[in-house]
Design a protein around this motif. Sequence first.
Motif, PDB file in Angstrom:
ATOM      1  N   UNK A 162      -0.454 -12.374 -41.694  1.00 44.27           N
ATOM      2  CA  UNK A 162      -1.766 -11.880 -42.102  1.00 44.27           C
ATOM      3  C   UNK A 162      -1.707 -10.348 -42.155  1.00 44.27           C
ATOM      4  N   UNK A 163      -1.506  -9.810 -43.359  1.00 43.88           N
ATOM      5  CA  UNK A 163      -1.343  -8.365 -43.492  1.00 43.88           C
ATOM      6  C   UNK A 163      -2.681  -7.613 -43.444  1.00 43.88           C
ATOM      7  N   UNK A 164      -3.791  -8.360 -43.266  1.00 46.48           N
ATOM      8  CA  UNK A 164      -5.045  -7.650 -42.980  1.00 46.48           C
ATOM      9  C   UNK A 164      -5.116  -7.258 -41.502  1.00 46.48           C
ATOM     10  N   UNK A 165      -4.281  -7.934 -40.695  1.00 45.09           N
ATOM     11  CA  UNK A 165      -4.221  -7.628 -39.259  1.00 45.09           C
ATOM     12  C   UNK A 165      -2.974  -6.811 -38.933  1.00 45.09           C
ATOM     13  N   UNK A 166      -1.824  -7.251 -39.504  1.00 44.35           N
ATOM     14  CA  UNK A 166      -0.547  -6.579 -39.240  1.00 44.35           C
ATOM     15  C   UNK A 166      -0.391  -5.397 -40.184  1.00 44.35           C
ATOM     16  N   UNK A 167       0.022  -4.260 -39.641  1.00 47.62           N
ATOM     17  CA  UNK A 167       0.256  -3.075 -40.454  1.00 47.62           C
ATOM     18  C   UNK A 167       1.453  -3.312 -41.373  1.00 47.62           C
ATOM     19  N   UNK A 168       1.276  -3.058 -42.681  1.00 48.32           N
ATOM     20  CA  UNK A 168       2.366  -3.278 -43.638  1.00 48.32           C
ATOM     21  C   UNK A 168       3.578  -2.419 -43.311  1.00 48.32           C
ATOM     22  N   UNK A 169       3.350  -1.224 -42.730  1.00 44.28           N
ATOM     23  CA  UNK A 169       4.477  -0.340 -42.385  1.00 44.28           C
ATOM     24  C   UNK A 169       5.399  -0.999 -41.368  1.00 44.28           C
ATOM     25  N   UNK A 170       4.833  -1.884 -40.530  1.00 41.73           N
ATOM     26  CA  UNK A 170       5.640  -2.538 -39.494  1.00 41.73           C
ATOM     27  C   UNK A 170       6.567  -3.599 -40.076  1.00 41.73           C
ATOM     28  N   UNK A 230       9.540   6.298 -44.395  1.00 44.03           N
ATOM     29  CA  UNK A 230       8.966   6.781 -45.660  1.00 44.03           C
ATOM     30  C   UNK A 230       7.573   6.207 -45.896  1.00 44.03           C
ATOM     31  N   UNK A 231       7.406   4.914 -45.630  1.00 41.54           N
ATOM     32  CA  UNK A 231       6.086   4.298 -45.824  1.00 41.54           C
ATOM     33  C   UNK A 231       5.051   4.872 -44.856  1.00 41.54           C
ATOM     34  N   UNK A 232       5.528   5.262 -43.680  1.00 44.34           N
ATOM     35  CA  UNK A 232       4.610   5.837 -42.702  1.00 44.34           C
ATOM     36  C   UNK A 232       4.320   7.307 -42.970  1.00 44.34           C
ATOM     37  N   UNK A 233       5.038   7.893 -43.942  1.00 45.54           N
ATOM     38  CA  UNK A 233       4.800   9.294 -44.286  1.00 45.54           C
ATOM     39  C   UNK A 233       5.272  10.277 -43.231  1.00 45.54           C
ATOM     40  N   UNK A 234       6.321   9.894 -42.469  1.00 49.65           N
ATOM     41  CA  UNK A 234       6.816  10.766 -41.399  1.00 49.65           C
ATOM     42  C   UNK A 234       7.706  11.882 -41.969  1.00 49.65           C
ATOM     43  N   UNK A 235       7.904  12.948 -41.220  1.00 52.32           N
ATOM     44  CA  UNK A 235       8.726  14.072 -41.719  1.00 52.32           C
ATOM     45  C   UNK A 235      10.193  13.679 -41.898  1.00 52.32           C
ATOM     46  N   UNK A 236      10.863  14.385 -42.801  1.00 57.12           N
ATOM     47  CA  UNK A 236      12.242  14.069 -43.177  1.00 57.12           C
ATOM     48  C   UNK A 236      13.186  14.068 -41.978  1.00 57.12           C
ATOM     49  N   UNK A 237      12.915  14.941 -41.022  1.00 52.10           N
ATOM     50  CA  UNK A 237      13.803  15.052 -39.860  1.00 52.10           C
ATOM     51  C   UNK A 237      13.899  13.741 -39.077  1.00 52.10           C
TER      52      UNK A 237
END
Length: 225
Positions: free
Chosen positions: A44-52, A188-195
């Motif tokens: 259920x991706x309305x509950x689970x974060x897609x990034x996970x 990348x999906x979470x938008x975290x910094x390149x480092x």
Amino acid sequence: MSYWRAVLLVAGKDLRIELRSREQVVSLLFFALLVLVVFNFAFDFTVIDFVTLGPGVLWVAFIFSGVLAINRSFQNEREQERIQGILLAPIDRSAFYLGKVAATVLFMTAIEAILVPIAVVMFNFRFSGRIALTILALALNTVGFAAVGTLFSAMTTRTRRGDLLLPLLLFPAAVPVALAAVKTTTHLLAGRPFERYASWIALSAAYDLIFLAAAVLLFDYVLEE
């Protein structure tokens, strides 16, 4: 004939064969879509974060589609005895290998180009990461998987149970690139910094270089055996 012209000719031949029959293109696409649909109903991706879970779902679809493409890569050559003609052709055999890798990469890239937008819509995900780095990560990991898969496909295609043996050899060897692919995509999906994921991209690049270099050196021996 120049080395790179031979690579392009081999890749073009494989692409023309598959596009004319359309058998592989259609089966790869439907298989990849089926994977997305199954995971969409399983979680259920309305509950689970897609990034996970999303990166794992996407790469399962990419990798299993890639296995189908790689498995067929040498099948036509062996079934129709065209491999003997290739062995006698005045081209470097590593050019034949790189042509096969290029064709597999193009097949997988086409699947990824179709699947990623569908997944974004299906899982209702708003991508805010860097597109250029995402394309780089997809390209590096696709090349790595195609490089090791094509080498193992050449090794197993003459065996009686080559279809079964290929995944048994390929999956353990592809663990580093699969892990790097999922980890990089997650960041990348979470938008975290390149480092945060630079080391995973470096791992993918190193994997590509090592396996491509090793395969180019060993491919002559693999074909003779």
